[in-house]
Design a protein around this motif. Structure first.
Motif, PDB file in Angstrom:
ATOM      1  N   VAL A 161      87.124  71.287  33.773  1.00 47.80           N
ATOM      2  CA  VAL A 161      88.037  70.141  33.774  1.00 47.80           C
ATOM      3  C   VAL A 161      88.755  70.001  35.118  1.00 47.80           C
ATOM      4  CG1 VAL A 161      90.125  69.173  32.729  1.00 47.80           C
ATOM      5  CG2 VAL A 161      88.317  70.080  31.284  1.00 47.80           C
ATOM      6  N   THR A 162      89.242  71.086  35.674  1.00 46.31           N
ATOM      7  CA  THR A 162      89.942  71.013  36.962  1.00 46.31           C
ATOM      8  C   THR A 162      89.025  70.462  38.045  1.00 46.31           C
ATOM      9  OG1 THR A 162      91.364  72.859  36.360  1.00 46.31           O
ATOM     10  CG2 THR A 162      91.228  72.336  38.700  1.00 46.31           C
ATOM     11  N   ARG A 163      87.773  70.904  38.060  1.00 44.21           N
ATOM     12  CA  ARG A 163      86.822  70.408  39.057  1.00 44.21           C
ATOM     13  C   ARG A 163      86.552  68.923  38.895  1.00 44.21           C
ATOM     14  NH1 ARG A 163      81.665  73.890  38.879  1.00 44.21           N
ATOM     15  NH2 ARG A 163      80.910  72.110  40.067  1.00 44.21           N
ATOM     16  N   ALA A 164      86.628  68.440  37.662  1.00 42.33           N
ATOM     17  CA  ALA A 164      86.356  67.023  37.424  1.00 42.33           C
ATOM     18  C   ALA A 164      87.367  66.134  38.145  1.00 42.33           C
ATOM     19  CB  ALA A 164      86.371  66.725  35.931  1.00 42.33           C
ATOM     20  N   PHE A 165      88.582  66.612  38.264  1.00 39.67           N
ATOM     21  CA  PHE A 165      89.633  65.816  38.895  1.00 39.67           C
ATOM     22  C   PHE A 165      89.974  66.279  40.304  1.00 39.67           C
ATOM     23  CE2 PHE A 165      90.426  65.391  34.313  1.00 39.67           C
ATOM     24  CZ  PHE A 165      90.344  64.018  34.213  1.00 39.67           C
ATOM     25  N   TYR A 180      81.854  65.248  36.624  1.00 38.58           N
ATOM     26  CA  TYR A 180      82.258  63.954  36.105  1.00 38.58           C
ATOM     27  C   TYR A 180      82.838  64.171  34.712  1.00 38.58           C
ATOM     28  CZ  TYR A 180      82.192  59.024  34.909  1.00 38.58           C
ATOM     29  OH  TYR A 180      82.561  57.764  34.518  1.00 38.58           O
ATOM     30  N   TYR A 181      84.116  63.934  34.554  1.00 40.73           N
ATOM     31  CA  TYR A 181      84.837  64.263  33.320  1.00 40.73           C
ATOM     32  C   TYR A 181      84.194  63.666  32.069  1.00 40.73           C
ATOM     33  CZ  TYR A 181      88.660  64.751  29.998  1.00 40.73           C
ATOM     34  OH  TYR A 181      89.407  65.054  28.899  1.00 40.73           O
ATOM     35  N   ASN A 195      90.654  67.286  22.730  1.00 43.15           N
ATOM     36  CA  ASN A 195      89.579  66.916  23.643  1.00 43.15           C
ATOM     37  C   ASN A 195      89.447  68.003  24.694  1.00 43.15           C
ATOM     38  OD1 ASN A 195      92.032  66.483  24.771  1.00 43.15           O
ATOM     39  ND2 ASN A 195      91.548  64.522  25.677  1.00 43.15           N
ATOM     40  N   LEU A 196      88.777  67.712  25.785  1.00 40.50           N
ATOM     41  CA  LEU A 196      88.816  68.632  26.913  1.00 40.50           C
ATOM     42  C   LEU A 196      90.238  68.566  27.452  1.00 40.50           C
ATOM     43  CD1 LEU A 196      85.387  67.791  28.510  1.00 40.50           C
ATOM     44  CD2 LEU A 196      86.076  69.969  27.524  1.00 40.50           C
ATOM     45  N   GLY A 203      82.103  69.603  25.123  1.00 40.23           N
ATOM     46  CA  GLY A 203      83.229  70.338  24.571  1.00 40.23           C
ATOM     47  C   GLY A 203      83.295  71.793  24.980  1.00 40.23           C
ATOM     48  N   ASP A 204      82.169  72.375  25.369  1.00 39.83           N
ATOM     49  CA  ASP A 204      82.158  73.786  25.764  1.00 39.83           C
ATOM     50  C   ASP A 204      82.352  73.971  27.273  1.00 39.83           C
ATOM     51  OD1 ASP A 204      79.711  72.724  26.524  1.00 39.83           O
ATOM     52  OD2 ASP A 204      78.544  74.464  25.889  1.00 39.83           O
ATOM     53  N   GLU A 205      82.773  72.923  27.970  1.00 36.21           N
ATOM     54  CA  GLU A 205      82.923  72.998  29.424  1.00 36.21           C
ATOM     55  C   GLU A 205      84.373  72.855  29.871  1.00 36.21           C
ATOM     56  OE1 GLU A 205      79.009  71.582  31.530  1.00 36.21           O
ATOM     57  OE2 GLU A 205      79.812  69.954  30.290  1.00 36.21           O
ATOM     58  N   GLN A 206      85.291  73.388  29.102  1.00 38.08           N
ATOM     59  CA  GLN A 206      86.722  73.316  29.431  1.00 38.08           C
ATOM     60  C   GLN A 206      86.996  73.859  30.825  1.00 38.08           C
ATOM     61  OE1 GLN A 206      89.398  71.965  27.672  1.00 38.08           O
ATOM     62  NE2 GLN A 206      90.561  72.440  29.501  1.00 38.08           N
ATOM     63  N   GLN A 207      86.298  74.887  31.235  1.00 43.25           N
ATOM     64  CA  GLN A 207      86.542  75.498  32.543  1.00 43.25           C
ATOM     65  C   GLN A 207      86.222  74.555  33.701  1.00 43.25           C
ATOM     66  OE1 GLN A 207      83.965  76.190  30.573  1.00 43.25           O
ATOM     67  NE2 GLN A 207      82.139  76.244  31.833  1.00 43.25           N
TER      68      GLN A 207
END
Length: 69
Positions: free
Chosen positions: A36-40, A24-25, A64-65, A30-34
């Motif tokens: 982001v693709t899974r969030a969408f 869930y985006y 931001n992310l 902030g340390d979970e940039q990797q």
């Protein structure tokens, strides 16, 4: 305060991908940039990159992310 922060992070981490199979985006840190693709999901993330490339090709909105153009 640090204990509350840690407990909250652990609580959200325990949810994992239970509900959607994706992250869930709005709950990403902030340390979970990797993640982001899974969030969408791949298709939506690709579309967001396309849109960002059109409207923000210099990636000015990157603090931001980030979704890279």
């Amino acid at each position: 305060m640090a204990q509350i922060t840690k407990a909250t992070q652990q609580a959200f981490a325990s949810f994992g991908d239970t509900y959607t199979g994706e992250a869930y985006y709005n709950f990403l840190r902030g340390d979970e940039q990797q993640r982001v693709t899974r969030a969408f999901g791949d298709a939506k993330h690709g579309r967001l990159r396309e849109i960002k490339g059109r409207f923000d090709p210099a990636n000015a909105f990157h603090l931001n992310l980030n979704i890279e153009p």
